[in-house]
Design a protein around this motif. Structure first.
Motif, PDB file in Angstrom:
ATOM      1  N   LYS A   1       8.611  -6.140   5.087  1.00 26.03           N
ATOM      2  CA  LYS A   1       7.499  -5.672   4.359  1.00 26.03           C
ATOM      3  C   LYS A   1       7.139  -6.736   3.424  1.00 26.03           C
ATOM      4  CE  LYS A   1       5.450  -2.345   5.210  1.00 26.03           C
ATOM      5  NZ  LYS A   1       4.281  -2.164   5.976  1.00 26.03           N
ATOM      6  N   ILE A   2       8.395  -7.173   2.558  1.00 27.95           N
ATOM      7  CA  ILE A   2       8.087  -8.174   1.626  1.00 27.95           C
ATOM      8  C   ILE A   2       7.771  -9.461   2.289  1.00 27.95           C
ATOM      9  CG2 ILE A   2       9.464  -9.630  -0.058  1.00 27.95           C
ATOM     10  CD1 ILE A   2      11.051  -7.156  -0.667  1.00 27.95           C
ATOM     11  N   GLU A   3       8.342  -9.936   3.482  1.00 29.01           N
ATOM     12  CA  GLU A   3       7.948 -10.991   4.133  1.00 29.01           C
ATOM     13  C   GLU A   3       6.555 -10.865   4.583  1.00 29.01           C
ATOM     14  OE1 GLU A   3       9.239 -14.100   7.912  1.00 29.01           O
ATOM     15  OE2 GLU A   3      10.253 -12.153   7.140  1.00 29.01           O
ATOM     16  N   GLU A   4       5.963  -9.867   4.955  1.00 30.58           N
ATOM     17  CA  GLU A   4       4.406  -9.568   5.313  1.00 30.58           C
ATOM     18  C   GLU A   4       3.720  -9.997   4.252  1.00 30.58           C
ATOM     19  OE1 GLU A   4       1.388  -6.347   7.436  1.00 30.58           O
ATOM     20  OE2 GLU A   4       3.605  -5.813   6.858  1.00 30.58           O
ATOM     21  N   GLY A   5       4.049  -9.264   3.043  1.00 33.74           N
ATOM     22  CA  GLY A   5       3.272  -9.613   1.880  1.00 33.74           C
ATOM     23  C   GLY A   5       3.109 -11.037   1.274  1.00 33.74           C
ATOM     24  N   THR A   6       4.397 -11.728   1.377  1.00 35.61           N
ATOM     25  CA  THR A   6       4.376 -13.163   0.907  1.00 35.61           C
ATOM     26  C   THR A   6       3.510 -13.767   1.962  1.00 35.61           C
ATOM     27  OG1 THR A   6       6.525 -13.609   2.074  1.00 35.61           O
ATOM     28  CG2 THR A   6       6.667 -12.835  -0.025  1.00 35.61           C
ATOM     29  N   ASN A   7       3.522 -13.635   3.280  1.00 35.67           N
ATOM     30  CA  ASN A   7       2.675 -14.200   4.090  1.00 35.67           C
ATOM     31  C   ASN A   7       1.277 -13.909   3.749  1.00 35.67           C
ATOM     32  OD1 ASN A   7       4.767 -15.513   5.394  1.00 35.67           O
ATOM     33  ND2 ASN A   7       4.875 -13.739   7.093  1.00 35.67           N
ATOM     34  N   TYR A   8       0.659 -12.858   3.693  1.00 31.23           N
ATOM     35  CA  TYR A   8      -0.668 -12.553   2.976  1.00 31.23           C
ATOM     36  C   TYR A   8      -1.035 -13.532   1.879  1.00 31.23           C
ATOM     37  CZ  TYR A   8      -1.734  -8.688   6.076  1.00 31.23           C
ATOM     38  OH  TYR A   8      -2.067  -7.820   7.207  1.00 31.23           O
ATOM     39  N   VAL A   9       0.062 -13.751   0.875  1.00 31.73           N
ATOM     40  CA  VAL A   9      -0.288 -14.680  -0.111  1.00 31.73           C
ATOM     41  C   VAL A   9      -0.432 -16.224   0.240  1.00 31.73           C
ATOM     42  CG1 VAL A   9       0.770 -15.253  -2.219  1.00 31.73           C
ATOM     43  CG2 VAL A   9       0.856 -12.952  -1.842  1.00 31.73           C
ATOM     44  N   ILE A  10       0.481 -16.579   1.077  1.00 29.35           N
ATOM     45  CA  ILE A  10       0.380 -17.951   1.706  1.00 29.35           C
ATOM     46  C   ILE A  10      -0.932 -18.194   2.276  1.00 29.35           C
ATOM     47  CG2 ILE A  10       1.646 -19.465   3.373  1.00 29.35           C
ATOM     48  CD1 ILE A  10       4.176 -17.980   2.378  1.00 29.35           C
ATOM     49  N   SER A  11      -1.418 -16.968   2.813  1.00 28.04           N
ATOM     50  CA  SER A  11      -2.768 -17.399   3.841  1.00 28.04           C
ATOM     51  C   SER A  11      -3.779 -17.023   2.833  1.00 28.04           C
ATOM     52  CB  SER A  11      -2.591 -16.257   4.935  1.00 28.04           C
ATOM     53  OG  SER A  11      -2.780 -14.968   4.504  1.00 28.04           O
ATOM     54  N   GLY A  12      -3.615 -16.697   1.708  1.00 26.49           N
ATOM     55  CA  GLY A  12      -4.735 -16.503   0.565  1.00 26.49           C
ATOM     56  C   GLY A  12      -5.426 -15.264   0.500  1.00 26.49           C
ATOM     57  N   ASN A  13      -4.860 -14.197   1.264  1.00 22.58           N
ATOM     58  CA  ASN A  13      -5.132 -12.885   1.106  1.00 22.58           C
ATOM     59  C   ASN A  13      -4.344 -12.300  -0.103  1.00 22.58           C
ATOM     60  OD1 ASN A  13      -5.964 -10.301   1.150  1.00 22.58           O
ATOM     61  ND2 ASN A  13      -5.869 -10.286   3.490  1.00 22.58           N
ATOM     62  N   TYR A  14      -4.702 -12.642  -1.446  1.00 21.13           N
ATOM     63  CA  TYR A  14      -4.045 -12.311  -2.377  1.00 21.13           C
ATOM     64  C   TYR A  14      -4.003 -10.726  -2.724  1.00 21.13           C
ATOM     65  CZ  TYR A  14      -4.532 -17.219  -2.737  1.00 21.13           C
ATOM     66  OH  TYR A  14      -4.589 -18.511  -2.674  1.00 21.13           O
ATOM     67  N   GLU A  15      -5.164  -9.977  -2.437  1.00 23.78           N
ATOM     68  CA  GLU A  15      -5.241  -8.507  -2.880  1.00 23.78           C
ATOM     69  C   GLU A  15      -4.238  -7.854  -2.032  1.00 23.78           C
ATOM     70  OE1 GLU A  15      -7.837 -10.613  -2.399  1.00 23.78           O
ATOM     71  OE2 GLU A  15      -8.855 -10.428  -4.574  1.00 23.78           O
ATOM     72  N   LYS A  16      -4.402  -8.248  -0.717  1.00 19.83           N
ATOM     73  CA  LYS A  16      -3.352  -7.586   0.208  1.00 19.83           C
ATOM     74  C   LYS A  16      -1.971  -7.874   0.219  1.00 19.83           C
ATOM     75  CE  LYS A  16      -2.341  -4.957   4.081  1.00 19.83           C
ATOM     76  NZ  LYS A  16      -2.796  -3.812   4.029  1.00 19.83           N
ATOM     77  N   GLY A  17      -1.753  -9.199  -0.297  1.00 23.72           N
ATOM     78  CA  GLY A  17      -0.352  -9.505  -0.691  1.00 23.72           C
ATOM     79  C   GLY A  17      -0.020  -8.761  -1.943  1.00 23.72           C
ATOM     80  N   LEU A  18      -0.582  -8.536  -2.881  1.00 22.41           N
ATOM     81  CA  LEU A  18      -0.432  -7.594  -3.960  1.00 22.41           C
ATOM     82  C   LEU A  18       0.090  -6.284  -3.673  1.00 22.41           C
ATOM     83  CD1 LEU A  18      -2.716  -8.951  -6.947  1.00 22.41           C
ATOM     84  CD2 LEU A  18      -0.126  -9.020  -6.818  1.00 22.41           C
ATOM     85  N   GLU A  19      -0.772  -5.670  -2.591  1.00 22.66           N
ATOM     86  CA  GLU A  19      -0.664  -4.376  -2.359  1.00 22.66           C
ATOM     87  C   GLU A  19       0.728  -4.081  -1.685  1.00 22.66           C
ATOM     88  OE1 GLU A  19      -2.333  -1.550   1.310  1.00 22.66           O
ATOM     89  OE2 GLU A  19      -3.741  -3.130   0.469  1.00 22.66           O
ATOM     90  N   LEU A  20       1.110  -5.051  -0.880  1.00 22.73           N
ATOM     91  CA  LEU A  20       2.439  -4.824  -0.229  1.00 22.73           C
ATOM     92  C   LEU A  20       3.556  -5.297  -0.977  1.00 22.73           C
ATOM     93  CD1 LEU A  20       1.361  -6.692   3.311  1.00 22.73           C
ATOM     94  CD2 LEU A  20       1.846  -4.162   2.893  1.00 22.73           C
ATOM     95  N   LEU A  21       3.562  -6.152  -2.183  1.00 24.28           N
ATOM     96  CA  LEU A  21       4.609  -6.566  -2.756  1.00 24.28           C
ATOM     97  C   LEU A  21       4.914  -5.827  -4.269  1.00 24.28           C
ATOM     98  CD1 LEU A  21       4.072 -10.540  -2.634  1.00 24.28           C
ATOM     99  CD2 LEU A  21       5.798  -9.159  -1.349  1.00 24.28           C
ATOM    100  N   LEU A  22       3.842  -5.273  -4.574  1.00 25.72           N
ATOM    101  CA  LEU A  22       4.001  -4.564  -6.075  1.00 25.72           C
ATOM    102  C   LEU A  22       4.988  -3.489  -5.940  1.00 25.72           C
ATOM    103  CD1 LEU A  22       0.129  -4.402  -7.329  1.00 25.72           C
ATOM    104  CD2 LEU A  22       2.279  -5.329  -8.456  1.00 25.72           C
ATOM    105  N   PRO A  23       5.060  -2.833  -4.801  1.00 29.92           N
ATOM    106  CA  PRO A  23       6.100  -1.645  -4.794  1.00 29.92           C
ATOM    107  C   PRO A  23       7.592  -2.296  -5.046  1.00 29.92           C
ATOM    108  CG  PRO A  23       4.631  -1.351  -3.146  1.00 29.92           C
ATOM    109  CD  PRO A  23       4.328  -2.809  -3.602  1.00 29.92           C
ATOM    110  N   PHE A  24       7.667  -3.548  -4.785  1.00 32.94           N
ATOM    111  CA  PHE A  24       9.175  -3.879  -4.831  1.00 32.94           C
ATOM    112  C   PHE A  24       9.391  -4.931  -6.255  1.00 32.94           C
ATOM    113  CE2 PHE A  24       7.816  -3.843  -0.219  1.00 32.94           C
ATOM    114  CZ  PHE A  24       8.667  -3.130   0.031  1.00 32.94           C
ATOM    115  N   MET A  25       8.531  -4.713  -7.159  1.00 34.41           N
ATOM    116  CA  MET A  25       8.903  -5.547  -8.144  1.00 34.41           C
ATOM    117  C   MET A  25       9.924  -4.918  -9.217  1.00 34.41           C
ATOM    118  SD  MET A  25       4.961  -5.803 -10.032  1.00 34.41           S
ATOM    119  CE  MET A  25       5.745  -6.581 -11.803  1.00 34.41           C
ATOM    120  N   SER A  26      10.392  -3.854  -8.814  1.00 35.61           N
ATOM    121  CA  SER A  26      11.713  -3.581  -9.500  1.00 35.61           C
ATOM    122  C   SER A  26      12.408  -2.503  -8.427  1.00 35.61           C
ATOM    123  CB  SER A  26      11.354  -2.173 -10.732  1.00 35.61           C
ATOM    124  OG  SER A  26      10.572  -1.404 -10.281  1.00 35.61           O
ATOM    125  N   GLY A  27      13.814  -2.440  -8.604  1.00 28.77           N
ATOM    126  CA  GLY A  27      14.679  -1.950  -7.621  1.00 28.77           C
ATOM    127  C   GLY A  27      15.397  -2.821  -7.214  1.00 28.77           C
TER     128      GLY A  27
END
Length: 331
Positions: free
Chosen positions: A230-256
């Motif tokens: 899921k984290i890799e999916e989020g980073t791939n969205y960021v790399i492709s320029g879909n920053y909002e979708k990337g944030l949606e997927l990555l934010l839950p992993f900021m801590s933990g």
């Protein structure tokens, strides 16, 4: 297996020096009716056979074929290989491939991984989609790369690993229902941080394998991979320029348990910067540097943000930091 870019030739080339390369006499070629494939071709013989070869006593066709096999395995792009293959096909039946494979297996058992790889490479020169040779070649490459101390010889380790991955991937293409390559390929991708690719090949292995122990092991790995994928999916969205979708997927992993993954914070930094959340971006870039002080891309991100805010003090601070890293680690 295609050896257009032969990563292992530098490690095998030294063995070519154990051969002399000589031409058949016209009389000999006429006798065997091989003028069409042997004229102007230099064939490999051992130095101790030179006297017999030149004196008319001759070297057996079998010995010459064995030498040709070794040369093909040492250098699959050797200039005379096409002629060697024609010579072998003309005088030997399909059993020769099995003999070459068995020679490779015996070399593995004897601990001679160089000669094992050479035999498997030779078999693949003759038959490029030879399943057993391709699989054993991949296994030998894996054994060699895992035995190398990466701090001592990182280049050699990397070359053998890349060669193994190429062979495994070739197997999955040529023999998609052959289970074993997916197992080793999954672990290779996992070690490279390619979690989605690892997950996909592990899933394929689960469908094909009947090895209960391996299936249990892979099932556990797939469970562990759910969040990294899921984290890799989020980073791939960021790399492709879909920053909002990337944030949606990555934010839950900021801590933990993943908060020590510096790439996670770096891509969060990019996504925040690109969506106008500079304060959060600065925080994530700084977190990236806490975890990986040499990440110049994170430093560049901070320089961009501070420069836009006319914060000259921080621009100078991080510009100097970047310069120190470049001077220290690139000279």
């Amino acid at each position: 297996m295609i050896f257009e870019k032969d990563r292992l030739l530098p490690y095998f080339k030294k063995y070519l020096g154990t051969f002399l390369f000589v031409e058949f006499s016209k009389e000999f070629m006429q006798k065997l009716h091989i003028e069409d494939i042997a004229d102007g071709v230099r064939v490999p013989i051992k130095p101790y056979d030179l006297e017999k070869f030149a004196g008319g006593e001759g070297v057996s066709a079998t010995n010459i074929a064995e030498n040709m096999v070794v040369v093909m395995g040492l250098d699959p792009n050797f200039k005379y290989n096409d002629s060697y293959k024609e010579y072998i096909k003309r005088f030997f039946d399909d059993k020769l491939l099995s003999d070459i494979l068995m020679a490779g297996v015996k070399s593995v058992e004897a601990g001679d991984l160089d000669m094992a790889a050479v035999n498997f490479r030779a078999a693949l020169c003759i038959k490029k989609d030879f399943l057993e040779a391709l699989y054993n070649y991949a296994r030998v490459c894996r054994e060699v790369y895992m035995s190398i101390d990466s701090e001592v010889d990182m280049e050699k380790k990397g070359n053998y690993k890349a060669e193994m991955i190429d062979a495994l991937e070739e197997l999955t293409i040529a023999y998609p229902d052959f289970a074993e390559p997916y197992y080793f390929l999954g672990y290779s991708y996992l070690n490279m941080g390619l979690y989605e690719k690892a997950g996909l090949v592990f899933e394929k292995f689960m469908k094909l394998s009947k090895d209960e122990e391996a299936l249990t092991d892979v099932a556990k790995k797939l469970s562990d991979l759910v969040e990294p994928r899921k984290i890799e999916e989020g980073t791939n969205y960021v790399i492709s320029g879909n920053y909002e979708k990337g944030l949606e997927l990555l934010l839950p992993f900021m801590s933990g348990k993943y908060e020590s993954w510096w790439p996670l914070h770096f891509y969060l930094g990019i996504a925040f910067e690109e969506t106008g959340s500079d304060i959060m971006a600065v925080m994530e870039y700084k977190k990236t540097l806490e975890l990986n002080a040499l990440c110049i891309d994170a430093i560049d991100g901070l320089i961009r943000i501070y420069d836009a805010a006319s914060d000259d003090e921080n621009v100078e601070k991080y510009t100097k930091k970047k310069q120190i890293i470049i001077e220290t680690y690139t000279n």
